[in-house]
Design a protein around this motif. Structure first.
Motif: not given
Length: 95
Positions: A62-64, A67-82
């Protein structure tokens, strides 16, 4: 007619007594969210409680996933790669 009486007596027509449903337990994603939140707030009691809701393996999964979903969401928000976001969050040089 027998069913009417069975219902009144609290038993099924076959003589089975209805079983009370147990309250639904926590799932791995609820446990992971509570665990990560408690860790972020330095709340050891919250960490211990969330850790008791599911098995260590399930909590790790669940933690993994969180983390994956958070990184993907932040990447979209920041227009960066995961990859770039994950390295940035960990303080590693971005390639």
């Amino acid at each position: 007619m027998l069913r009417k009486y069975a219902v009144r007596l609290g038993a099924s027509p076959r003589g089975e007594v209805p079983v009370e449903r147990k309250k639904r337990g926590h799932n791995i994603f609820e446990a992971a969210a509570a665990y990560v939140t408690a860790r972020a707030q330095d709340d050891q009691d919250g960490v211990d409680e969330a850790s008791s809701w599911v098995s260590p393996e399930a909590l790790s999964f669940g933690v993994g996933e969180l983390a994956s979903r958070a990184v993907v969401a932040l990447a979209r928000e920041r227009s960066m790669t995961p990859r770039a976001v994950a390295r940035d969050l960990l303080g590693l040089p971005v390639d």
